[in-house]
Structure formats: structure tokens, C-alpha cells
Scaffold this motif. Structure first.
Motif, PDB file in Angstrom:
ATOM      1  N   SER A 179       0.836  -1.210   0.000  1.00 29.91           N
ATOM      2  CA  SER A 179       0.000   0.000   0.000  1.00 29.91           C
ATOM      3  C   SER A 179       0.867   1.255   0.000  1.00 29.91           C
ATOM      4  CB  SER A 179      -0.927   0.014   1.219  1.00 29.91           C
ATOM      5  OG  SER A 179      -1.874  -1.023   1.149  1.00 29.91           O
ATOM      6  N   ALA A 210      -3.889   9.796   3.779  1.00 29.65           N
ATOM      7  CA  ALA A 210      -3.829   8.335   3.622  1.00 29.65           C
ATOM      8  C   ALA A 210      -2.447   7.815   3.987  1.00 29.65           C
ATOM      9  CB  ALA A 210      -4.179   7.956   2.187  1.00 29.65           C
ATOM     10  N   ASN A 213      -2.164   7.852   7.777  1.00 31.09           N
ATOM     11  CA  ASN A 213      -2.900   6.708   8.357  1.00 31.09           C
ATOM     12  C   ASN A 213      -2.113   5.413   8.184  1.00 31.09           C
ATOM     13  OD1 ASN A 213      -5.071   8.248   9.207  1.00 31.09           O
ATOM     14  ND2 ASN A 213      -6.179   8.002   7.262  1.00 31.09           N
ATOM     15  N   LYS A 217      -0.643   2.730  11.006  1.00 30.43           N
ATOM     16  CA  LYS A 217      -0.822   1.278  10.981  1.00 30.43           C
ATOM     17  C   LYS A 217       0.520   0.556  11.096  1.00 30.43           C
ATOM     18  CE  LYS A 217      -5.120   1.364   8.300  1.00 30.43           C
ATOM     19  NZ  LYS A 217      -5.784   1.012   7.031  1.00 30.43           N
ATOM     20  N   GLU A 428     -10.251   5.349  -1.435  1.00 27.47           N
ATOM     21  CA  GLU A 428     -11.284   4.372  -1.069  1.00 27.47           C
ATOM     22  C   GLU A 428     -10.994   3.017  -1.706  1.00 27.47           C
ATOM     23  OE1 GLU A 428     -16.138   3.771  -1.362  1.00 27.47           O
ATOM     24  OE2 GLU A 428     -15.212   5.681  -1.956  1.00 27.47           O
ATOM     25  N   GLU A 430      -8.028   1.990  -2.610  1.00 22.55           N
ATOM     26  CA  GLU A 430      -6.819   1.492  -1.930  1.00 22.55           C
ATOM     27  C   GLU A 430      -7.187   0.837  -0.606  1.00 22.55           C
ATOM     28  OE1 GLU A 430      -3.215   0.356  -1.173  1.00 22.55           O
ATOM     29  OE2 GLU A 430      -3.503   1.570  -2.967  1.00 22.55           O
ATOM     30  N   ASN A 431      -8.063   1.502   0.159  1.00 23.23           N
ATOM     31  CA  ASN A 431      -8.489   0.941   1.450  1.00 23.23           C
ATOM     32  C   ASN A 431      -9.261  -0.363   1.267  1.00 23.23           C
ATOM     33  OD1 ASN A 431      -7.330   3.054   2.870  1.00 23.23           O
ATOM     34  ND2 ASN A 431      -9.217   4.271   2.924  1.00 23.23           N
ATOM     35  N   GLU A 434      -6.718  -3.054   0.660  1.00 22.99           N
ATOM     36  CA  GLU A 434      -6.006  -3.344   1.911  1.00 22.99           C
ATOM     37  C   GLU A 434      -6.872  -4.189   2.837  1.00 22.99           C
ATOM     38  OE1 GLU A 434      -4.713  -0.771   5.751  1.00 22.99           O
ATOM     39  OE2 GLU A 434      -4.045   0.047   3.821  1.00 22.99           O
ATOM     40  N   THR A 435      -8.142  -3.798   2.944  1.00 23.48           N
ATOM     41  CA  THR A 435      -9.074  -4.573   3.786  1.00 23.48           C
ATOM     42  C   THR A 435      -9.276  -5.972   3.233  1.00 23.48           C
ATOM     43  OG1 THR A 435     -10.238  -2.542   4.406  1.00 23.48           O
ATOM     44  CG2 THR A 435     -11.410  -4.614   4.725  1.00 23.48           C
TER      45      THR A 435
END
Length: 466
Positions: A179, A210, A213, A217, A428, A430-431, A434-435
């Protein structure tokens, strides 16, 4: 020569990395260390030693026993004797006959006395009780060993879970790194777009947010990793530096239950051996009425020293003199005895019968516990099988979701470069990827956990399958 020096220098630089890679512990080493350190397992082994000592004690019952005793001290004792009147008939012409009147006399012995005794005895027959008690202890030991297997399975479960969590954290780090690479590339694109006025400063700040954040993480990842290192260090006793080198990989476990019989479980085996031990205990207690036989041999000595033996009256009516005798010493040696003795309890106040009834109740309790455990373990097996099937299907579902998220992000990156979508939409996407990546790795982790529980359900947990 210079080439050799340069190559040698390179080897020296990479040598620590080579050795550290070789010393990273695998799951087998971690589990072996955990089993060696586990306190509950150590306590159970010590409990087994108690049983072994009881077995040795039973065997020792048939060993010969030798006792030596002795004493020396002052003695003063008086005996009162009343002899009845005795009539001696006349025997003419030899004996004219006479009457010896009743005589009351007291004899006193005072002085020093000493005694010694050596006695040897050996049990020849215990009524069969020892034999059955020894068999009961054998079953008790087997029961304790079965419970140790349950503890071993729990240790394997706990350490393998921490090991898989370590792998999950590593996989999370890979996802975060990917990411970060993509965001760095998109940040450069956003910088150019901002310079050309194609995006607003607000959209540009979205990319920076982003990245922030993501950095947060990364910090969270380091914290989880340190916690897992501490956990494995406590469980295994290995050095933190060695544990930190672990780099496991999450791979699904393929397992199929071939035998759904739960009676192989350690708990059932322990109860089964406990029931057999109760049966032997009942047989042992039933022998209460049997005679016990032992052989005894003894050698004794008794002596009197500087004693005075006196009487209060004349020795006899026809001997007009009191006893006043001071012997130098009197010795009785040897006093030897050998023989066989037995003890037969015809009635023991129902003590033996009560012990038999207690052993019967103990057996019934264990049988009830076994039936209850079989029902619960059968339900546990069905539940674990369902969880394993669900976990397998979840892997396929999460893999599909991950693939869709990858395609969506690729499309979003193209559209962002062409300026057809905003940075918030790119972030969004990208997230979402990742999720999806983390969900997939978590699904593999859960599948491995459910596989371990399923293996335990039929007492079939093997390290080489993990």
C-alpha cells in the motif's frame, strides 16, 4: 589479491545475516521448548512420580524387615504369692504324712536389668490385596499419562496460535508495504496534477492523510509484533532476538476426519483407566477377610546385674529362713524363636464392606463422567467440523473479494491519472484492497485455527501437519 579482499569483505558483511537466518526457530523447535518449560506439564510428571513411589512402596511390603531393640535400666518389682494348704498322705512305713499350711509370701527383685532383641519378619501372603492394589496403581499411572497428552495438545495449540499470529502480522506488514509503494507512486502523480492545477489542494491533502494513516498502521504493526515476541518468549523461554527472526507463512491446512470416534480423546482414555483402577480397588478391598501370613524369627537376650532377691516370709514352712539372695548376674541367652504367624479378621466392624461400597460408588461416578464427556466431545466434534467447513468456504470467498478489489484499484489508478475520479475515490479503492488482503489472511488464520481444533476433536493433532 584485491579481488579476494573485496569478496572476503562482502562475506564478512553478510555472514551475520546468514547465521541469524540459520538460527530462526521453526514451529517444531518452539513447541519443544514450550513443552520443556510448561509448568502444568511439569507438575503432572511429578504427580506421576508419586504414583511410582506408591508402586515401589507396595513392592517393599514383601521385603524382609529386621528390627533391633534393647534397653537397660533399674528394676524393682514385687510379686505376692499365696500357696494353698497341701496335705501329703501318709505312706507307711516310709513317710508319716504331713500337712503344709497355707503360706503368704512376697518376693522382691531389685537391681539392674538389660535386654536386647533382633527380630526378622517377612510377609508371605497378603490375602491378594497387594496384587490388586498394584494393578490399580498401574491404571492410575496410565490415566495420569493420558491427561498429560491433553496438556501437550493445549501447549501445541497455544504456541501454534501465537506462531500463526506472527505469520498474520508479517502478512499484514507485506500488505502495508504494498500500500505504501502504491501511495508513494500516486503521491507523485498527485504532486504533478496539483502543479498543473488538475486537482485541488484538498484532493492532494487526501493523499497525504492516507499516507499518515498508513504510517499509523505501521506503528501498530510494530506493537503487535513486540507483543507476540514477548508472548512466545514467555511460552518457550527462547531469546527475544531469536524469536524476532521468525518469518512464517500462512498456508491453509487440508485435513479430513477419517474416524469420528471421540473415545480416543485423552479425557476419555483417562476416565477409562480410572474406571479400571476402581475395579481393581474393589477387588483389593474385597480381600479384607483373607488371612495374612508372615514368617517371624527372633533372637533375644535378658540379663540381671547386681540384683537382690528377697522374701517377706520364710521360704517355706519347713525351711525357717527368709530369702536373701544377691546373685552377681543372671543371663538368659540365647532365646531363639522362629515360626509362621497369621492374622485373620473374621469381623472388622463392616470396615471392609464399606471400603468396597465406596470403591463401587467411585466407579459409578467415573462411568457417569465418561458418558457425559462422550456426549459433549461428540457435540464438540460436530461443531469443529462445521467451523472448519465454514472457514474453508470463507477462504474462497475472501480470495474472490481480494481479486475484485485488485481489479478495482487498478481501474481507479488509471482513472485518477486521467483525472476522471477524485483522490478520495482512489484512496477508497486502496483501502478496499487493503481490507480485502487482510480479510483473506485472517480467513487463512481462522481456517488453520479451526483445523487444529478439529484435529484435537479426535486426538489426532500432529505437529508435522501444521
Amino acid at each position: 589479491m584485491n579481488t579476494f579482499k573485496n569478496n572476503f569483505s562482502k562475506i564478512l558483511v553478510f555472514l551475520p545475516l546468514i547465521f541469524s537466518a540459520q538460527t530462526a526457530p521453526d514451529l517444531q523447535e518452539l513447541i519443544n521448548a514450550g513443552l520443556a518449560k510448561n509448568h502444568l506439564l511439569e507438575q503432572q510428571k511429578l504427580e506421576t512420580k508419586y504414583t511410582e513411589l506408591d508402586q515401589e512402596k507396595l513392592k517393599d511390603i514383601f521385603l524382609p524387615k529386621l528390627e533391633i531393640s534393647g534397653k537397660f535400666g533399674y528394676m524393682n518389682t514385687t510379686a505376692h504369692l499365696t500357696s494353698p494348704e497341701i496335705s501329703i498322705p501318709k505312706v507307711p512305713p516310709v513317710f508319716p504324712g504331713m500337712t503344709v499350711p497355707e503360706n503368704k509370701n512376697s518376693y522382691n527383685v531389685s537391681g539392674f536389668s538389660g535386654s536386647a532383641k533382633a527380630e526378622a519378619s517377612v510377609l508371605l501372603y497378603s490375602g491378594g490385596k497387594v496384587k490388586y492394589l498394584n494393578q490399580a496403581l498401574n491404571e492410575k499411572k496410565l490415566s495420569e499419562t493420558a491427561l498429560m497428552q491433553k496438556t501437550i495438545d493445549e501447549v501445541i495449540t497455544e504456541i501454534s496460535k501465537a506462531y500463526d499470529q506472527f505469520a498474520l502480522v508479517h502478512e499484514s506488514k507485506k500488505v502495508l508495504d504494498e500500500s505504501k509503494k502504491r501511495l508513494d507512486i500516486n503521491k507523485k502523480t498527485a504532486d504533478k496534477a496539483l502543479g498543473y492545477g488538475l486537482i485541488t489542494p484538498y484532493d492532494h491533502k487526501k493523499i497525504e492523510l492516507a499516507q499518515a494513516n498508513l504510517d499509523s498502521k505501521m506503528v501498530e504493526y510494530e506493537g503487535k509484533k513486540e507483543l507476540l515476541i514477548t508472548q512466545l518468549q514467555i511460552l518457550t523461554g527462547l531469546e527475544r532476538e531469536k524469536i524476532a527472526q521468525i518469518n512464517p507463512e500462512l498456508v491453509p491446512i487440508q485435513y479430513e476426519v477419517l474416524n469420528k470416534n471421540v473415545e480416543n480423546r485423552a479425557e476419555i482414555q483417562a476416565l477409562e483407566h480410572g474406571i479400571k483402577a476402581s475395579e481393581f480397588k474393589m477387588k483389593a478391598e474385597n480381600q479384607w477377610w483373607q488371612p495374612k501370613v508372615q514368617a517371624v524369627s527372633s533372637l533375644s537376650y535378658f540379663g540381671l546385674y547386681d540384683n537382690l532377691i528377697t522374701s517377706s516370709e520364710n521360704i517355706a514352712p519347713f525351711i525357717p529362713k527368709k530369702l536373701n539372695w544377691a546373685p552377681k548376674d543372671i543371663n538368659i541367652l540365647p532365646m531363639f524363636q522362629i515360626g509362621i504367624g497369621f492374622k485373620w479378621e473374621i469381623f472388622d466392624g463392616k470396615e471392609g464392606k464399606s471400603a468396597v461400597e465406596k470403591a463401587k460408588i467411585d466407579k459409578e461416578i467415573l462411568q457417569s463422567k465418561k458418558s457425559d464427556a462422550i456426549d459433549k466431545l461428540a457435540l464438540n466434534l460436530a461443531n469443529n467440523q462445521t467451523n472448519y467447513d465454514i472457514a474453508n468456504s470463507q477462504i474462497a470467498t475472501k480470495a474472490k473479494a481480494r481479486q475484485i478489489a485488485k481489479l478495482a484499484l487498478t481501474q481507479a489508478e488509471k482513472e485518477f491519472r486521467y483525472g476522471t475520479i477524485k483522490s478520495s475515490q482512489l484512496i477508497e479503492a486502496e483501502n478496499d484492497l487493503e481490507t480485502a488482503e487482510l480479510d483473506y489472511q485472517t480467513a487463512v488464520f481462522n481456517q488453520r485455527r479451526s483445523a487444529v481444533e478439529l484435529m484435537k476433536s479426535t486426538q489426532n493433532l500432529h505437529i508435522d501437519e501444521l
